[in-house]
Design a protein around this motif. Sequence first.
Motif, PDB file in Angstrom:
ATOM      1  N   TYR A  94     -65.943 -15.284  43.415  1.00  0.00           N
ATOM      2  CA  TYR A  94     -67.074 -15.322  42.489  1.00  0.00           C
ATOM      3  C   TYR A  94     -67.739 -13.969  42.262  1.00  0.00           C
ATOM      4  O   TYR A  94     -68.750 -13.887  41.558  1.00  0.00           O
ATOM      5  N   ILE A  95     -67.214 -12.912  42.821  1.00  0.00           N
ATOM      6  CA  ILE A  95     -67.855 -11.591  42.747  1.00  0.00           C
ATOM      7  C   ILE A  95     -68.306 -11.269  41.318  1.00  0.00           C
ATOM      8  O   ILE A  95     -67.531 -11.365  40.366  1.00  0.00           O
ATOM      9  N   GLY A  96     -69.566 -10.897  41.190  1.00  0.00           N
ATOM     10  CA  GLY A  96     -70.128 -10.487  39.908  1.00  0.00           C
ATOM     11  C   GLY A  96     -70.526 -11.616  38.984  1.00  0.00           C
ATOM     12  O   GLY A  96     -71.226 -11.397  37.995  1.00  0.00           O
ATOM     13  N   LYS A  97     -70.122 -12.842  39.309  1.00  0.00           N
ATOM     14  CA  LYS A  97     -70.483 -13.988  38.461  1.00  0.00           C
ATOM     15  C   LYS A  97     -71.884 -14.461  38.822  1.00  0.00           C
ATOM     16  O   LYS A  97     -72.304 -14.387  39.972  1.00  0.00           O
ATOM     17  N   PRO A  98     -72.614 -14.974  37.831  1.00  0.00           N
ATOM     18  CA  PRO A  98     -73.965 -15.482  38.118  1.00  0.00           C
ATOM     19  C   PRO A  98     -73.893 -16.741  38.983  1.00  0.00           C
ATOM     20  O   PRO A  98     -72.870 -17.421  39.016  1.00  0.00           O
ATOM     21  N   PHE A  99     -74.982 -17.018  39.661  1.00  0.00           N
ATOM     22  CA  PHE A  99     -75.055 -18.205  40.494  1.00  0.00           C
ATOM     23  C   PHE A  99     -74.996 -19.462  39.635  1.00  0.00           C
ATOM     24  O   PHE A  99     -75.486 -19.479  38.508  1.00  0.00           O
ATOM     25  N   ALA A 100     -74.426 -20.517  40.193  1.00  0.00           N
ATOM     26  CA  ALA A 100     -74.349 -21.805  39.504  1.00  0.00           C
ATOM     27  C   ALA A 100     -75.753 -22.383  39.345  1.00  0.00           C
ATOM     28  O   ALA A 100     -76.689 -21.999  40.049  1.00  0.00           O
ATOM     29  N   HIS A 101     -75.899 -23.330  38.422  1.00  0.00           N
ATOM     30  CA  HIS A 101     -77.216 -23.908  38.115  1.00  0.00           C
ATOM     31  C   HIS A 101     -77.868 -24.566  39.331  1.00  0.00           C
ATOM     32  O   HIS A 101     -79.083 -24.615  39.439  1.00  0.00           O
ATOM     33  N   ASN A 102     -77.081 -25.095  40.275  1.00  0.00           N
ATOM     34  CA  ASN A 102     -77.648 -25.785  41.436  1.00  0.00           C
ATOM     35  C   ASN A 102     -77.801 -24.884  42.662  1.00  0.00           C
ATOM     36  O   ASN A 102     -78.233 -25.336  43.715  1.00  0.00           O
ATOM     37  N   TYR A 103     -77.479 -23.614  42.538  1.00  0.00           N
ATOM     38  CA  TYR A 103     -77.525 -22.668  43.655  1.00  0.00           C
ATOM     39  C   TYR A 103     -78.908 -22.627  44.307  1.00  0.00           C
ATOM     40  O   TYR A 103     -79.045 -22.718  45.526  1.00  0.00           O
ATOM     41  N   TYR A 104     -79.941 -22.498  43.512  1.00  0.00           N
ATOM     42  CA  TYR A 104     -81.296 -22.359  44.046  1.00  0.00           C
ATOM     43  C   TYR A 104     -81.768 -23.652  44.716  1.00  0.00           C
ATOM     44  O   TYR A 104     -82.374 -23.615  45.780  1.00  0.00           O
ATOM     45  N   ASN A 105     -81.479 -24.801  44.096  1.00  0.00           N
ATOM     46  CA  ASN A 105     -81.868 -26.080  44.699  1.00  0.00           C
ATOM     47  C   ASN A 105     -81.189 -26.279  46.048  1.00  0.00           C
ATOM     48  O   ASN A 105     -81.820 -26.694  47.014  1.00  0.00           O
ATOM     49  N   GLU A 106     -79.894 -25.980  46.118  1.00  0.00           N
ATOM     50  CA  GLU A 106     -79.157 -26.168  47.368  1.00  0.00           C
ATOM     51  C   GLU A 106     -79.668 -25.237  48.466  1.00  0.00           C
ATOM     52  O   GLU A 106     -79.837 -25.658  49.617  1.00  0.00           O
ATOM     53  N   ASN A 107     -79.927 -23.978  48.133  1.00  0.00           N
ATOM     54  CA  ASN A 107     -80.411 -23.034  49.134  1.00  0.00           C
ATOM     55  C   ASN A 107     -81.835 -23.353  49.578  1.00  0.00           C
ATOM     56  O   ASN A 107     -82.166 -23.228  50.763  1.00  0.00           O
ATOM     57  N   LEU A 108     -82.671 -23.781  48.650  1.00  0.00           N
ATOM     58  CA  LEU A 108     -84.029 -24.180  49.006  1.00  0.00           C
ATOM     59  C   LEU A 108     -83.981 -25.394  49.922  1.00  0.00           C
ATOM     60  O   LEU A 108     -84.674 -25.450  50.943  1.00  0.00           O
ATOM     61  N   SER A 109     -83.146 -26.380  49.597  1.00  0.00           N
ATOM     62  CA  SER A 109     -83.011 -27.592  50.401  1.00  0.00           C
ATOM     63  C   SER A 109     -82.547 -27.254  51.824  1.00  0.00           C
ATOM     64  O   SER A 109     -83.099 -27.769  52.805  1.00  0.00           O
ATOM     65  N   THR A 110     -81.579 -26.373  51.945  1.00  0.00           N
ATOM     66  CA  THR A 110     -81.078 -25.951  53.262  1.00  0.00           C
ATOM     67  C   THR A 110     -82.179 -25.270  54.065  1.00  0.00           C
ATOM     68  O   THR A 110     -82.378 -25.569  55.248  1.00  0.00           O
ATOM     69  N   ALA A 111     -82.911 -24.365  53.436  1.00  0.00           N
ATOM     70  CA  ALA A 111     -83.986 -23.643  54.124  1.00  0.00           C
ATOM     71  C   ALA A 111     -85.079 -24.602  54.583  1.00  0.00           C
ATOM     72  O   ALA A 111     -85.587 -24.479  55.706  1.00  0.00           O
ATOM     73  N   LEU A 112     -85.441 -25.564  53.748  1.00  0.00           N
ATOM     74  CA  LEU A 112     -86.489 -26.523  54.111  1.00  0.00           C
ATOM     75  C   LEU A 112     -86.043 -27.418  55.267  1.00  0.00           C
ATOM     76  O   LEU A 112     -86.842 -27.732  56.154  1.00  0.00           O
ATOM     77  N   LYS A 113     -84.771 -27.817  55.272  1.00  0.00           N
ATOM     78  CA  LYS A 113     -84.248 -28.619  56.387  1.00  0.00           C
ATOM     79  C   LYS A 113     -84.326 -27.836  57.685  1.00  0.00           C
ATOM     80  O   LYS A 113     -84.701 -28.380  58.722  1.00  0.00           O
ATOM     81  N   GLU A 114     -83.956 -26.548  57.640  1.00  0.00           N
ATOM     82  CA  GLU A 114     -84.007 -25.711  58.839  1.00  0.00           C
ATOM     83  C   GLU A 114     -85.434 -25.575  59.366  1.00  0.00           C
ATOM     84  O   GLU A 114     -85.648 -25.411  60.567  1.00  0.00           O
ATOM     85  N   LEU A 115     -86.412 -25.637  58.483  1.00  0.00           N
ATOM     86  CA  LEU A 115     -87.823 -25.531  58.870  1.00  0.00           C
ATOM     87  C   LEU A 115     -88.471 -26.897  59.126  1.00  0.00           C
ATOM     88  O   LEU A 115     -89.666 -26.972  59.364  1.00  0.00           O
ATOM     89  N   ASN A 116     -87.655 -27.968  59.046  1.00  0.00           N
ATOM     90  CA  ASN A 116     -88.158 -29.339  59.203  1.00  0.00           C
ATOM     91  C   ASN A 116     -89.282 -29.650  58.216  1.00  0.00           C
ATOM     92  O   ASN A 116     -90.289 -30.270  58.552  1.00  0.00           O
ATOM     93  N   LYS A 117     -89.108 -29.204  56.976  1.00  0.00           N
ATOM     94  CA  LYS A 117     -90.095 -29.442  55.915  1.00  0.00           C
ATOM     95  C   LYS A 117     -89.538 -30.451  54.926  1.00  0.00           C
ATOM     96  O   LYS A 117     -88.328 -30.647  54.830  1.00  0.00           O
ATOM     97  N   SER A 118     -90.425 -31.075  54.170  1.00  0.00           N
ATOM     98  CA  SER A 118     -90.012 -32.028  53.144  1.00  0.00           C
ATOM     99  C   SER A 118     -89.182 -31.317  52.080  1.00  0.00           C
ATOM    100  O   SER A 118     -89.462 -30.168  51.734  1.00  0.00           O
ATOM    101  N   ASN A 119     -88.231 -32.045  51.544  1.00  0.00           N
ATOM    102  CA  ASN A 119     -87.378 -31.463  50.511  1.00  0.00           C
ATOM    103  C   ASN A 119     -88.139 -31.388  49.190  1.00  0.00           C
ATOM    104  O   ASN A 119     -89.053 -32.168  48.927  1.00  0.00           O
ATOM    105  N   MET A 120     -87.784 -30.416  48.377  1.00  0.00           N
ATOM    106  CA  MET A 120     -88.365 -30.260  47.049  1.00  0.00           C
ATOM    107  C   MET A 120     -87.338 -29.585  46.148  1.00  0.00           C
ATOM    108  O   MET A 120     -86.383 -28.985  46.638  1.00  0.00           O
ATOM    109  N   ARG A 121     -87.541 -29.709  44.861  1.00  0.00           N
ATOM    110  CA  ARG A 121     -86.662 -29.046  43.899  1.00  0.00           C
ATOM    111  C   ARG A 121     -87.137 -27.615  43.678  1.00  0.00           C
ATOM    112  O   ARG A 121     -88.317 -27.302  43.869  1.00  0.00           O
TER     113      ARG A 121
END
Length: 194
Positions: A94-121
């Motif tokens: 994927y080098i140089g290609k823009p992130f997929a439309h769900n990239y931010y939601n997936e990364n935010l969801s992962t980070a919130l799970k690691e922090l034991n926080k409620s999920n959000m979009r």
Amino acid sequence: MGLRSGEIRGLRWDDINLENKKLYVRKQLLRKSIENQSVEKLKTPASEDELELSSYVISLLENEKQKQNEASQIYGADKFASNFVCAHTTNAYYIGKPFAHNYYNENLSTALKELNKSNMRFHDLRYSYGSNLLYQGVAIQSVSKLMRHANPQITLEVYAKVIDDLHKEATAQIEEKLNADLELIRSQMIEESV
């Protein structure tokens, strides 16, 4: 900064002037545009804007530019010819290609799970930005401009619950102040009658 994910994904380096601390919101990259990587017009003409960059955001952008420069030396500058600000720098496919439309939601969801926080979009962060502006007392016209809504009426509709909460809070503060003033007047009247 209240950007929509498509606006973030559509940013190109020529939309950013680090020296003048400006970011120009001009286009967006929608889900359907990912394969041909073509940016499209924004949701409304009001969405186009020139935003002031904080020192923190500038440091993040400089770091991202450095990562892309290093990746272009390894994989070739042609991989970054599309000039996207938010592009892959580690996965060879994927080098140089823009992130997929769900990239931010997936990364935010992962980070919130690691922090034991409620999920959000990811879009909820945009709503939080607007809500926090209102809670800080920023005028609705300014919030509308900062959120790049077509007009303040849209802002009033989107943030109706926040505005209602602020109204209730203001009413409670007024009542509290009036009661304190009345109590002071009563105590003074009692002292004068004694």
